[in-house]
Write an enzyme that holds these catalytic residues in place. Structure first.
Site, PDB file in Angstrom:
ATOM      1  N   GLY A  97       3.317   1.912  -4.672  1.00  0.00           N
ATOM      2  CA  GLY A  97       4.000   2.575  -5.771  1.00  0.00           C
ATOM      3  C   GLY A  97       5.269   1.857  -6.159  1.00  0.00           C
ATOM      4  N   VAL A 122       0.831  -1.191   0.000  1.00  0.00           N
ATOM      5  CA  VAL A 122       0.000   0.000   0.000  1.00  0.00           C
ATOM      6  C   VAL A 122       0.869   1.247   0.000  1.00  0.00           C
ATOM      7  CG1 VAL A 122      -1.755  -1.266   1.296  1.00  0.00           C
ATOM      8  CG2 VAL A 122      -0.189   0.222   2.522  1.00  0.00           C
ATOM      9  N   SER A 123       0.292   2.364  -0.455  1.00  0.00           N
ATOM     10  CA  SER A 123       0.925   3.677  -0.418  1.00  0.00           C
ATOM     11  C   SER A 123       2.275   3.658  -1.126  1.00  0.00           C
ATOM     12  CB  SER A 123       1.027   4.155   1.029  1.00  0.00           C
ATOM     13  OG  SER A 123       1.362   5.514   1.103  1.00  0.00           O
ATOM     14  N   ASN A 124       3.354   4.072  -0.445  1.00  0.00           N
ATOM     15  CA  ASN A 124       4.669   4.043  -1.077  1.00  0.00           C
ATOM     16  C   ASN A 124       5.056   2.631  -1.487  1.00  0.00           C
ATOM     17  OD1 ASN A 124       4.909   6.773  -0.702  1.00  0.00           O
ATOM     18  ND2 ASN A 124       6.607   6.683   0.746  1.00  0.00           N
TER      19      ASN A 124
END
Length: 702
Positions: free
Chosen positions: A299, A294-296
């Site tokens: 990415g 999730v999140s960073n």
């Protein structure tokens, strides 16, 4: 010659990176990027385990924080348990009634306390062109079946350490019987006390000795002493001060973690030859690999899929991914019948520095002041008024009254920066938690490859005491940093300090700007960061010059290094993102990435984008009254995303079309979350709920 498995059957041991492998293809070989020792431990699933640190589901859900026997000298096992506890609870709402124990949690689908036995292997690695250590870890549950091999990537969210994705991709993968491969992505806690030279070993314990550590600033003893004399009791942090741009290599970190995972699996399951070698049996072609997190971390897995030219990854399932899509102005984004947005795909540093500058004032706009939950709890309205006055005096907001100025700040964020109105209710809480402020400082340093001695925009890191003055961090707090810090101050007692504040270096949150002599959250420093992000002096409108111009150019180059291509190489991929995400605005992340992918892959695209209504970035906030009333856990849909990608890869089930998912808030924290609140991702969504790319436009239903 011993194999890795033979070296690590009992307890935690150390072996050199070359001692257990000198083989050549087709034999198992330790990847060259692994540096130094591998630390391995077997967990029995009774006294300790892979997922819960021995706490079990009830321990993770308990408000009682695991304690150290000796607060100054915690053991590696104690540090690990506390790290798992804090990282799990930082991302997952464990408050009763919010879904923990019913829809997600170690015990769901497992029974009992959900402890998972298995092996854990921890090491440092580097990427080409950098000697900054990156932590990598492989967890192999006892339930792993090499005949039905699977692997899930779990790069840490945010700037967190190696256990940063334990409760997200880690939980799902371990319960599935998959090996889970983690990396801190070159971020992690990695703190360096510049006064004492103390830094963290890979197990979190502190050392002042010259030995492998997670991070030390690139200063010799004399330079460090000189810095400490001028700016005492400061800390350097890995993400901000390593003088590299770790995000540029996040995709490679994930790919390398997969390679390390295959090495570990083949040391355990590869065919023995009798001479200390093992023939590779677990391979990418016979292992189902899902890039996740999730999140960073999400990415990072997306970037890994884009860069995967060896077929290591089969599919991608991520939640709220921090992606900075390459700017493509050939398409727009439209929600419902609203105006088409052409100015999408702003960089993280662009929109975050805008939030850092304007949100403090926008918090007291009449539109949000009294309706944003916990606004007054997390924010000082007197300082907010000062921010509005300072912005007005610099010509950055208009209006004769504070209300007018605050409303104008809100307008700027919505109309000029592209912030969704749905974000406004949660943005004040995030400002109070210094999310945008900390991201702005950390990423400006990282993109510009600055060192701690540069003190970008006069901001440093230290503990603070009465009145915001710098003070030494307590020994107990420093001993726990590995377990308590999220890797991006303010966190675990280390704060953002404005060295240029009027009077003396002061905690940024209560500092007075020299240009205003007001406590305005060190607005001068935040405007400096904003100017570096956009390349012009945001107050005067003139171009930057000299060192500032050079630094801004380096930052811009660093941002270009992290831009995502949109080419997922035809991999089945699911994004789930909350429309109310107030940290990573969807008009600059998931929505434009979907459009860019359609441009790049067209009919070959297998990306599905599910935008979840009444969901946001930090589920942990759902444990608070006023927030629980309005929002559902995005975490639930992240697990659905993983289930969908698994079903597609393992059972050839089609991925549902991209869509808006219309959830139903529970209305009161006292009302337990139920299936009635969690509208499922529809196999055949109504036409009015479908997200499509048509006529050069990403079209999102209201």
């Amino acid at each position: 010659m011993k194999t890795l498995l033979q070296c690590t059957l009992i307890g935690a041991v150390t072996l050199t990176a070359t001692a257990c492998n000198e083989s050549k293809s087709p034999f198992n070989k330790l990847p060259d990027f692994v540096q130094g020792d591998i630390y391995s431990t077997q967990y029995d699933g009774v006294t300790n385990d892979l997922l819960t640190g021995g706490l079990g589901a009830s321990g993770l859900g308990s408000a009682t924080v695991p304690a150290f026997d000796d607060p100054i000298n915690p053991t590696p096992e104690e540090l690990r348990t506390l790290a798992i506890y804090n990282n799990y609870r930082a991302l997952v709402d464990t408050v009763p009634g919010g879904g923990y124990g019913n829809f997600f949690g170690p015990q769901v689908g497992s029974g009992g306390e959900g402890l998972i036995p298995g092996e854990e292997h921890l090491a440092y690695m580097t990427v080409k062109g950098s000697n900054v250590p990156v932590t990598v870890m492989v967890q192999v549950p006892d339930s792993f079946d090499p005949k039905q091999a699977c692997m899930v990537t779990a790069p840490s969210s945010g700037s967190r350490g190696i256990y940063g994705a334990i409760g997200t991709a880690g939980e799902w993968g371990l319960k599935k019987g998959c090996a889970v491969v983690y990396t801190d992505k070159g971020t992690g806690t990695g703190s360096h006390n510049l006064a004492t030279n103390a830094a963290q070993r890979i197990d979190g314990t502190l050392t002042q000795a010259d030995e492998p550590v997670q991070f030390r600033a690139n200063l010799d003893d004399q330079a460090r002493a000189d810095f400490d004399a001028a700016w005492p009791d400061r800390f350097a942090y890995k993400h901000a001060h390593s003088r590299v741009n770790p995000e540029a290599d996040w995709g490679q970190h994930v790919l390398q973690s997969i390679e390390f995972g295959f090495y570990v699996l083949n040391e355990k399951f590869g065919q023995e030859t009798g001479n200390g070698r093992r023939v590779v049996k677990v391979k990418p072609k016979n292992t189902l690999v899902i890039a996740s997190s999730v999140s960073n971390g999400g990415g990072a897995s997306v970037r890994a899929a884009e860069q995967d030219d060896r077929g290591l990854i089969d599919g991608v399932a991520v939640s709220e991914p921090n992606v900075n899509p390459q700017v493509d102005t050939s398409f727009t984004i439209r929600q419902g019948n609203g105006s088409a947005l052409a100015g999408h795909s702003r960089s993280l540093l662009d929109y975050t520095t805008a939030l850092a500058v304007y949100q403090g004032c926008a918090n007291i706009a009449p539109e949000v002041r009294d309706v944003a939950p916990l606004n007054a709890t997390f924010n000082n309205f007197t300082i907010a008024e000062n921010i509005c006055n300072s912005l007005a005096n610099k010509g950055l907001v208009a209006g004769a009254t504070t209300d007018d100025r605050a409303s104008d700040a809100l307008r700027i964020l919505e109309e000029e920066v592209g912030i969704q109105p749905e974000q406004n209710l949660l943005a004040p809480v995030h400002f109070g938690l210094a999310v945008a402020q900390s991201i702005s400082m950390t990423y400006a340093n990282a993109y510009g490859e600055a060192g701690v001695e540069d003190r970008l925009c006069g901001i440093s890191l230290a503990a603070t005491g009465a009145g915001g003055a710098v003070t030494p961090l307590s020994a107990a707090q420093e001993a726990a940093l590995f377990s308590a810090s999220n890797g991006i101050p303010p966190s675990a007692g280390v704060n953002l300090v404005y060295d240029g504040a009027e009077g003396q270096p002061t905690n940024l949150a209560v500092s007075a700007s020299p240009s205003t002599s007001q406590q305005d959250y060190g607005l001068d420093a935040l405007l400096c960061l904003r100017s570096l992000a956009v390349g012009t002096d945001v107050v005067t409108g003139t171009a930057l010059s000299g060192d500032a111009a050079e630094l801004s150019e380096r930052i811009d180059g660093g941002i270009e290094q992290v831009r995502a291509t949109g080419n997922l190489r035809g991999k089945p991929t699911v994004f789930v993102t909350g429309r109310a995400d107030a940290i990573l605005p969807i008009n600059h992340t998931s929505r434009p990435y979907f459009g860019l992918n359609q441009r790049v892959e067209g009919n070959r695209s297998k990306l599905r984008y599910y935008e979840i209504l009444n969901a946001h970035h930090l589920d942990v906030l759902n444990g608070f009254p006023g927030i629980a009333d309005r929002y559902v856990p995005l975490h639930h849909y992240f697990f659905q995303a993983l289930d969908l990608v698994w079903a597609n890869l393992a059972d050839k089930q089609a991925l549902p079309p991209s869509q808006v998912v219309r959830t139903v808030p529970r209305g009161d924290i006292a009302t337990p979350l139920s299936t009635a609140n969690l509208t499922p991702i529809a196999v055949n969504p109504d036409v009015g709920d479908r997200i499509v790319f048509s006529n050069d436009q990403v079209q999102i239903p209201d």
